[in-house]
Scaffold this active site. Structure first.
Site, PDB file in Angstrom:
ATOM      1  N   PHE A  55       0.856  -1.196   0.000  1.00 50.11           N
ATOM      2  CA  PHE A  55       0.000   0.000   0.000  1.00 50.11           C
ATOM      3  C   PHE A  55       0.895   1.251   0.000  1.00 50.11           C
ATOM      4  O   PHE A  55       1.881   1.317   0.729  1.00 50.11           O
ATOM      5  CB  PHE A  55      -0.875  -0.040   1.249  1.00 50.11           C
ATOM      6  CG  PHE A  55      -1.999   0.953   1.250  1.00 50.11           C
ATOM      7  CD1 PHE A  55      -3.213   0.651   0.655  1.00 50.11           C
ATOM      8  CD2 PHE A  55      -1.861   2.192   1.866  1.00 50.11           C
ATOM      9  CE1 PHE A  55      -4.268   1.559   0.665  1.00 50.11           C
ATOM     10  CE2 PHE A  55      -2.905   3.108   1.874  1.00 50.11           C
ATOM     11  CZ  PHE A  55      -4.109   2.787   1.274  1.00 50.11           C
TER      12      PHE A  55
ATOM     13  N   TYR B 278     -11.031   1.909  10.550  1.00 50.89           N
ATOM     14  CA  TYR B 278     -12.249   2.361   9.851  1.00 50.89           C
ATOM     15  C   TYR B 278     -12.703   1.441   8.728  1.00 50.89           C
ATOM     16  O   TYR B 278     -13.669   1.731   8.050  1.00 50.89           O
ATOM     17  CB  TYR B 278     -12.077   3.796   9.328  1.00 50.89           C
ATOM     18  CG  TYR B 278     -10.841   4.063   8.491  1.00 50.89           C
ATOM     19  CD1 TYR B 278     -10.783   3.695   7.165  1.00 50.89           C
ATOM     20  CD2 TYR B 278      -9.734   4.692   9.044  1.00 50.89           C
ATOM     21  CE1 TYR B 278      -9.657   3.947   6.392  1.00 50.89           C
ATOM     22  CE2 TYR B 278      -8.600   4.946   8.293  1.00 50.89           C
ATOM     23  CZ  TYR B 278      -8.570   4.571   6.965  1.00 50.89           C
ATOM     24  OH  TYR B 278      -7.451   4.807   6.212  1.00 50.89           O
ATOM     25  N   LYS B 279     -11.988   0.327   8.527  1.00 46.36           N
ATOM     26  CA  LYS B 279     -12.409  -0.600   7.463  1.00 46.36           C
ATOM     27  C   LYS B 279     -13.345  -1.647   8.059  1.00 46.36           C
ATOM     28  O   LYS B 279     -14.457  -1.321   8.445  1.00 46.36           O
ATOM     29  CB  LYS B 279     -11.168  -1.169   6.789  1.00 46.36           C
ATOM     30  CG  LYS B 279     -10.442  -0.071   6.013  1.00 46.36           C
ATOM     31  CD  LYS B 279      -9.092  -0.462   5.486  1.00 46.36           C
ATOM     32  CE  LYS B 279      -8.486   0.721   4.736  1.00 46.36           C
ATOM     33  NZ  LYS B 279      -7.043   0.590   4.552  1.00 46.36           N
TER      34      LYS B 279
ATOM     35  N   ASP C 233       0.990  -5.417   8.219  1.00 45.17           N
ATOM     36  CA  ASP C 233      -0.104  -4.457   8.171  1.00 45.17           C
ATOM     37  C   ASP C 233      -1.403  -5.249   7.968  1.00 45.17           C
ATOM     38  O   ASP C 233      -1.575  -5.919   6.940  1.00 45.17           O
ATOM     39  CB  ASP C 233       0.132  -3.458   7.024  1.00 45.17           C
ATOM     40  CG  ASP C 233      -0.922  -2.352   7.007  1.00 45.17           C
ATOM     41  OD1 ASP C 233      -2.040  -2.592   7.493  1.00 45.17           O
ATOM     42  OD2 ASP C 233      -0.610  -1.257   6.484  1.00 45.17           O
TER      43      ASP C 233
ATOM     44  N   ARG D 256     -13.158  -2.424  -7.551  1.00 44.58           N
ATOM     45  CA  ARG D 256     -12.953  -3.193  -6.323  1.00 44.58           C
ATOM     46  C   ARG D 256     -14.282  -3.357  -5.593  1.00 44.58           C
ATOM     47  O   ARG D 256     -14.983  -2.382  -5.345  1.00 44.58           O
ATOM     48  CB  ARG D 256     -11.973  -2.409  -5.442  1.00 44.58           C
ATOM     49  CG  ARG D 256     -10.999  -3.251  -4.709  1.00 44.58           C
ATOM     50  CD  ARG D 256      -9.919  -2.394  -4.109  1.00 44.58           C
ATOM     51  NE  ARG D 256     -10.439  -1.309  -3.295  1.00 44.58           N
ATOM     52  CZ  ARG D 256      -9.862  -0.879  -2.164  1.00 44.58           C
ATOM     53  NH1 ARG D 256      -8.766  -1.463  -1.731  1.00 44.58           N
ATOM     54  NH2 ARG D 256     -10.356   0.132  -1.486  1.00 44.58           N
TER      55      ARG D 256
HETATM   56  C1  LIG Z   1      -6.264   1.667   4.709  1.00 41.34           C
HETATM   57  C2  LIG Z   1      -4.814   1.374   4.797  1.00 41.34           C
HETATM   58  C3  LIG Z   1      -3.943   2.255   5.419  1.00 41.34           C
HETATM   59  C4  LIG Z   1      -4.467   3.552   5.977  1.00 41.34           C
HETATM   60  O1  LIG Z   1      -3.509   4.282   6.632  1.00 41.34           O
HETATM   61  P1  LIG Z   1      -3.911   5.596   7.450  1.00 41.34           P
HETATM   62  O2  LIG Z   1      -2.626   6.151   7.868  1.00 41.34           O
HETATM   63  O3  LIG Z   1      -4.740   5.136   8.631  1.00 41.34           O
HETATM   64  O4  LIG Z   1      -4.675   6.483   6.546  1.00 41.34           O
HETATM   65  C5  LIG Z   1      -2.606   1.909   5.498  1.00 41.34           C
HETATM   66  N1  LIG Z   1      -2.154   0.753   4.980  1.00 41.34           N
HETATM   67  C6  LIG Z   1      -2.981  -0.122   4.370  1.00 41.34           C
HETATM   68  C7  LIG Z   1      -2.449  -1.393   3.820  1.00 41.34           C
HETATM   69  C8  LIG Z   1      -4.326   0.170   4.246  1.00 41.34           C
HETATM   70  O5  LIG Z   1      -5.143  -0.680   3.628  1.00 41.34           O
END
Ligand SMILES: *Cc1c(COP(=O)(O)O)cnc(C)c1O
Length: 414
Positions: free
Chosen positions: A128, A224-225, A199, A373
């Site tokens: 990511f 938040y997911k 992660d 997605r």
């Molecule tokens: C959603 C997500 C994030 C989000 O990071 P924030 O710092 O909380 O905005 C980070 N890494 C992955 C793999 C994600 O899916």
């Protein structure tokens, strides 16, 4: 060829709906089929009530006393102990704080210190973006002392050597939904003397994760997911207990101090994962997360995983049945065991197709350059919703609705 699946068949699959009661605890707007629970989980009704209570009574009436009276100061630990069983950790190994990005920064820096003399953060190019950026920023700060190696997925094992301090990976690929083998890659990192940092942003709350059994060192994940904590919900950070004594956050905030209210001029880290805390906890956002965590725990991650696999299998089958020949290319694994809780397709007109679907009330998302997605939050969705979604998708493709100019305009968030 499997026989055609009718809407009545899908409705029949919903007859023993084990999560119907839990679904009623979520606010889901009528007329919407929500396939984006992997970007922003829906609102638990109880969270709305709790936030109202925290705002009106705790903040409004009890004011500063609430830090003690309502335990505001303990929220990062208390919520950490609710996250812990969902990811196979102990209550004292997880805190809820900051964003995923900031937690990555803290844990990557801590990992480099724990493996002093080894300069490399190893990851894959498909990770990511914010995970890559945080590592790039840390390396930029540390100069000679750190290096980021980004390799293709298939080469990760080959480049694990005695230079690598930490292997940083995201468990579920946010594009394809493909699942890494956490046990195997963690063991490979350990064989090379490196730490493993996972992660869990697309895993927590929807897949069984065994940080303990897999001997994982460090982890982060998103609130938040699939945990339904609300927009910008704080994230979690995990560190295995065996590392606590040596663990050093690079951000020495007062909430990570052993006794913040002594107001000592010198930093002394708190015991355990508390030392990963930095500034004052965001009380309203933490309050909004609690009911989502409790809801997931009540239904159980094993039940959610089973349902999520069934939903994914069904969606793949229905898209093939309803939309075959329209140029959608499945990029997610067909084997549910190797897939997180999403199904993604590639199409050159992906953006406009998704906008046309959203206009019909089927809300998924688009990831550049060409990915549609569909997140499958097992709490929100019935099988018949997927039948309806596939039939809307067929209509969008058959009638080329995506050609309409209003579906081609790009919004800042996709
Ligand atoms: C959603 C997500 C994030 C989000 O990071 P924030 O710092 O909380 O905005 C980070 N890494 C992955 C793999 C994600 O899916």
């Amino acid at each position: 060829m499997s026989p055609l699946l009718t809407r009545a068949d899908a409705a029949e699959m919903d007859r023993d709906d084990g999560v119907a009661a839990a679904r009623r605890e979520l606010e889901l707007p009528p007329g919407t089929i929500y396939l984006d629970g992997n970007s922003l989980g829906p609102l638990p009704r109880a969270a709305a009530r709790r936030v109202e209570e925290v705002v009106r009574r705790q903040w409004g009436q009890d004011l500063i006393r609430s830090w003690n009276l309502h335990g505001w100061i303990d929220l990062p630990r208390r919520l950490g102990s609710l996250v812990a069983p969902l990811v196979g950790a102990s209550g004292d190994e997880v805190v809820v704080t900051d964003s995923v990005s900031v937690n990555l920064f803290k844990l990557l820096a801590a990992a480099l210190r724990l493996r002093h003399g080894r300069p490399v953060i190893l990851t894959e190019g498909e990770n990511f973006p914010t995970d890559l950026y945080m590592a790039q920023g840390l390396v930029d700060l540390l100069g000679e002392r750190a290096r980021l190696e980004v390799v293709p997925r298939r080469r990760l094992r080959d480049v694990l050597d005695d230079e690598v301090a930490v292997l940083m990976l995201t468990h579920v690929d946010f594009r394809s939904g493909e699942l890494h083998d956490m046990a195997d890659l963690t063991a490979a990192a350990h064989d090379a003397g490196a730490l493993a940092l996972w992660d869990l942003s697309h895993s927590a709350g929807v897949l069984p994760v065994r940080l303990d059994e897999n001997d994982v060192d460090l982890a982060v994940g998103c609130g938040y997911k699939y945990l339904n904590g609300g927009p910008g919900a704080p994230a979690f950070a995990f560190a295995a207990r065996r590392l606590h004594r040596e663990l050093r956050s690079p951000l020495w905030g007062w909430m990570g101090h052993a006794s913040p209210f002594d107001f000592s001029p010198t930093f002394h880290p708190a015991d355990g994962v508390d030392r990963l805390l930095c500034g004052t906890p965001p009380v309203l956002s933490l309050a909004a997360l609690q009911d989502g965590l409790e809801l997931v725990a009540r239904v159980g991650v094993a039940t959610l995983r089973k349902r999520s696999c069934e939903l994914g299998d069904l969606l793949i089958r229905l898209v093939e049945q309803e939309c075959g020949g329209h140029g959608l290319i499945l990029v997610s694994p067909t084997d549910a065991e190797r897939r997180g809780s999403q199904v993604s397709y590639r199409h050159p007109e992906g953006y406009a197709i998704m906008q046309a679907l959203i206009a019909r009330g089927v809300v998924g998302d688009f990831r550049a350059p060409d990915l549609l997605r569909f997140g499958l939050s097992p709490l929100c969705l019935r099988f018949v919703d997927l039948w309806d979604a596939a039939s809307h998708l067929r209509a969008v493709l058959e009638d080329e609705e995506w050609r309409r100019p209003e579906h081609r305009r790009r919004a800042p968030v996709t």
